[in-house]
Design an enzyme around this catalytic site. Structure first.
Site, PDB file in Angstrom:
ATOM      1  N   HIS A 242     -61.372 -45.182  64.286  1.00  0.00           N
ATOM      2  CA  HIS A 242     -62.550 -46.903  63.717  1.00  0.00           C
ATOM      3  C   HIS A 242     -63.304 -46.211  63.231  1.00  0.00           C
ATOM      4  CE1 HIS A 242     -61.398 -48.851  67.848  1.00  0.00           C
ATOM      5  NE2 HIS A 242     -60.502 -49.880  66.881  1.00  0.00           N
TER       6      HIS A 242
ATOM      7  N   GLU B 295     -38.355 -46.631  52.123  1.00  0.00           N
ATOM      8  CA  GLU B 295     -38.957 -45.514  52.057  1.00  0.00           C
ATOM      9  C   GLU B 295     -38.514 -44.437  53.268  1.00  0.00           C
ATOM     10  OE1 GLU B 295     -42.179 -46.742  54.122  1.00  0.00           O
ATOM     11  OE2 GLU B 295     -40.908 -48.094  55.452  1.00  0.00           O
TER      12      GLU B 295
ATOM     13  N   ASP C 258     -43.857 -42.696  52.803  1.00  0.00           N
ATOM     14  CA  ASP C 258     -42.729 -42.286  53.360  1.00  0.00           C
ATOM     15  C   ASP C 258     -41.645 -41.503  52.722  1.00  0.00           C
ATOM     16  OD1 ASP C 258     -43.576 -42.366  56.126  1.00  0.00           O
ATOM     17  OD2 ASP C 258     -43.813 -45.071  55.748  1.00  0.00           O
TER      18      ASP C 258
ATOM     19  N   CYS D 119     -44.949 -50.024  46.244  1.00  0.00           N
ATOM     20  CA  CYS D 119     -46.702 -50.005  46.949  1.00  0.00           C
ATOM     21  C   CYS D 119     -47.081 -48.607  47.843  1.00  0.00           C
ATOM     22  CB  CYS D 119     -45.869 -51.003  48.216  1.00  0.00           C
ATOM     23  SG  CYS D 119     -44.875 -50.944  49.444  1.00  0.00           S
TER      24      CYS D 119
HETATM   25  C1  PEP Z   1     -45.369 -46.071  52.505  1.00  0.00           C
HETATM   26  O1  PEP Z   1     -44.867 -45.546  53.405  1.00  0.00           O
HETATM   27  O2  PEP Z   1     -45.488 -45.955  51.222  1.00  0.00           O
HETATM   28  C2  PEP Z   1     -46.006 -47.303  52.399  1.00  0.00           C
HETATM   29  C3  PEP Z   1     -46.472 -48.452  51.621  1.00  0.00           C
HETATM   30  O3  PEP Z   1     -45.953 -47.989  53.943  1.00  0.00           O
HETATM   31  P1  PEP Z   1     -47.165 -46.789  55.093  1.00  0.00           P
HETATM   32  O4  PEP Z   1     -48.061 -46.417  54.114  1.00  0.00           O
HETATM   33  O5  PEP Z   1     -47.329 -48.185  55.693  1.00  0.00           O
HETATM   34  O6  PEP Z   1     -46.280 -46.815  55.820  1.00  0.00           O
HETATM   35 MG    MG Z   2     -44.008 -46.508  55.144  1.00  0.00          MG
END
Ligand code: PEP
Ligand code: MG
Length: 582
Positions: A191, A435, A459, A506
């Protein structure tokens, strides 16, 4: 000069005088209470708990106002624990049966609880509860013995807080005079880390013992980008960090102007910029920073601060809140639960402790094995789909069959809703995250099954290079600029283009301006990043041309090492944006 390495949990750099907080706690002595005074001692305890509960509710209110409900709820959790009759009864029973002082009874009860949590093997969740219980103990002790809370005020001179650990309450109360903080312990998903980010205070945790090596007012540097605490910095280092601070500021101020400008390249190609969110309250922030919608809603954060899995209604309310902020016509990509591994591993009852959680039953694998968990969420997403431009996305897909199973779950839920007469959008766009390397390699086949792709580089990098994204010992291997990663991204973009499937990136890579030209040059026309990065990305996009970006991408693809790619990309960014911090 002494450079300590920890875990960066909130970005930015700060240089300033240290304030070392004594957060090691106080020594609690056992005192025997006369039989006739036991009731008074219990009264003293009740009074302290009530006051601490009142503080927690006040903190909940002020944080809800300043940062949003999710952050306020951390303290609602505390207030509920203060009001918990079992905890109170246990302490009171100890005061009465052992005729001891309230401080001692409280401290022993909390220590026993913490020990039980340690032995439970419940990992991350236990660690968070433990931190919360220790926080509670401190709050109640504060009222019992008039402990000086670590109060700093907004008007104080700017300073950098160094502590063994900071409780969530202490982090929430840090005034604006605190430039940054660094702690000896703590973890990236605590947190405390989440609050540091929300308050935009650069922070580094898990640095190991350092407090004995610093004195108050010593000049220190906290580098929340690289996870460094620098004690006794030498002149060149100080000068470099001062220039970083100025560059960050110089970049941040005029960037506000870019917020309202369209992200169009010099040769007129429109790029779509979307925001990544973890909490519904951040949806408004996306628009405020100039994003066109939400490109990644990490719904597993609904599980944060929860003792039971969220209900369908809770999911639905969260999605409705996001749609209310974005309006009916902006895209909102809701990613189904990515629980497991580093994400609240022990929260849902269905998650078990695994030897190798990043390669285990996480994310969509977990959902496919737990119909109820998955269907609860899919029902809420479908219900919300009538209120806006909702799109559903599956994370961590590694085979075509998994993707088909996800689709068939969705179809089952559609049929259920139809039978129940509950409206939903029949043509809800369906996407998959890419990913896992297998998904990237099979992108041509994956493209036949979905409407869109979103490349999760966080990932993808770790699985491609077999380098844990949270392990500093392999941090030099974990690099989005690695040629292997670039080739996989190209494979995905090309496969998507052949089937006219839209593709987005992303992961954190998309928010780093060093990679913007490369990604555009590889053919990406959509990026989703943390909202605060959007103005900076717009600025870079408006300075590049697709023709130049394609040249950069072509050259990057000929290089053999991540280091060479990084040098190429940094040189390119410096050329188009001489004041860039690279
Ligand atoms: C990623 O793996 O790039 C992703 C956007 O998912 P997270 O960071 O939530 O694993
Ligand atoms: Mg991810």
């Amino acid at each position: 000069m002494d450079i300590r390495r920890g875990i960066a949990v909130s970005p930015g750099v700060a240089v300033g005088p240290a304030l070392v907080l004594d957060t090691e706690g106080v020594r609690i002595h056992r005192q025997v209470v006369d039989a006739g005074k036991v009731d008074a001692e219990i009264g003293r305890f009740r009074d302290a708990v009530d006051r601490a509960a009142g503080d927690a509710r006040a903190r909940q209110k002020s944080l809800t106002q300043s940062l949003g409900k999710e952050f306020g709820d951390i303290f609602l959790g505390h207030a509920l624990l203060f009001e918990d009759q079992l905890l109170r009864a246990e302490v009171e029973q100890r005061i009465r049966s052992q005729a001891v002082n309230a401080e001692y009874a409280l401290s022993r009860t909390i220590r026993d609880l913490v020990k039980r949590l340690d032995q439970s093997g419940a990992g991350e969740r236990a660690a968070r509860f433990k931190a919360d219980f220790i926080d509670l103990e401190k709050q109640i002790l504060g009222h019992l013995i008039g402990l000086e809370a670590n109060t700093l005020d907004d008007e104080a001179d700017p300073l950098i807080v160094l502590a063994h650990d900071l409780t969530p309450s202490e982090t929430a109360l840090l005034p604006t005079s605190v430039l940054a903080f660094a702690t000896e312990s703590g973890g990236p998903t605590s947190h405390t880390a989440i609050l540091a980010n929300a308050k935009m205070i650069p922070a580094v945790v898990a640095l190991g013992r350092f407090a004995a090596d610093v004195s108050g007012s010593d000049t220190v540097i906290v580098d929340g980008n690289k996870g460094l605490l620098i004690l006794d910095p030498d002149e060149p280092t100080l000068a470099w960090y001062e220039s970083q601070k100025l560059a960050q500021k110089a970049l941040a101020d005029p960037l506000v102007a870019f917020r309202d400008m369209p992200p169009i390249t010099k040769d007129g190609v429109r790029i779509t910029l979307l925001g990544n969110i973890e909490f519904p309250s951040e949806a408004a922030l996306c628009l405020d920073r100039g994003a066109e919608g939400v490109g990644l809603y990490r719904t597993e954060f609904l599980y944060l601060n929860k003792t039971a899995d969220p209900t369908e209604e809770e999911h639905y309310r969260a999605y409705s809140a996001v749609l209310e902020a974005t309006g009916p016509n902006r895209p909102v990509v809701i990613r189904t639960l990515d629980l497991g591994a580093d994400k609240f591993s022990s929260l849902s009852e269905v998650i078990s402790v695994e030897k190798n959680p990043f390669l285990g039953l996480r994310s969509v694998r977990l959902c496919l094995k737990n119909k109820k968990l998955f269907k609860t969420q899919l029902r809420a997403i479908l219900r919300a789909s009538v209120d806006g431009d909702v799109r559903v996305m599956f994370p961590m897909v590694s085979t075509i069959l998994e993707l088909r199973q996800c689709r068939s779950f969705l179809n089952e839920v559609r049929e259920d809703l139809e039978e129940e007469g509950i409206p939903f959008k029949a043509d809800l766009p369906i996407g998959t995250m890419i990913e896992v390397p297998s998904a990237a390699i099979l992108a041509d086949l994956m493209a036949r099954e979905v409407d869109f792709f979103s490349i999760g580089t966080n990932d993808l990098v770790q699985y491609t290079l077999a380098a844990d994204r949270n392990n500093e010992n392999v941090a030099s291997l974990y690099n989005p600029a690695d040629p292997a990663v670039l080739r996989l991204i190209k494979t995905v973009v090309d496969a998507a283009a052949r089937r006219s499937v839209s593709v987005n990136v992303c992961g954190e890579m998309s928010g780093d301006p060093t990679f913007t030209a490369l990604l555009v040059g590889l053919g990406l026309r959509q990026l989703s990043a943390t909202p605060r990065k959007i103005p900076e990305l717009k600025r870079v996009i408006r300075l590049i041309s697709v023709a130049d970006a394609e040249r950069v991408a072509r050259e990057a693809l000929t290089l053999e090492t991540a280091r060479d790619v990084t040098t190429l990309l940094k040189d390119n960014l410096r050329r188009i944006l001489p004041d860039a911090v690279v």
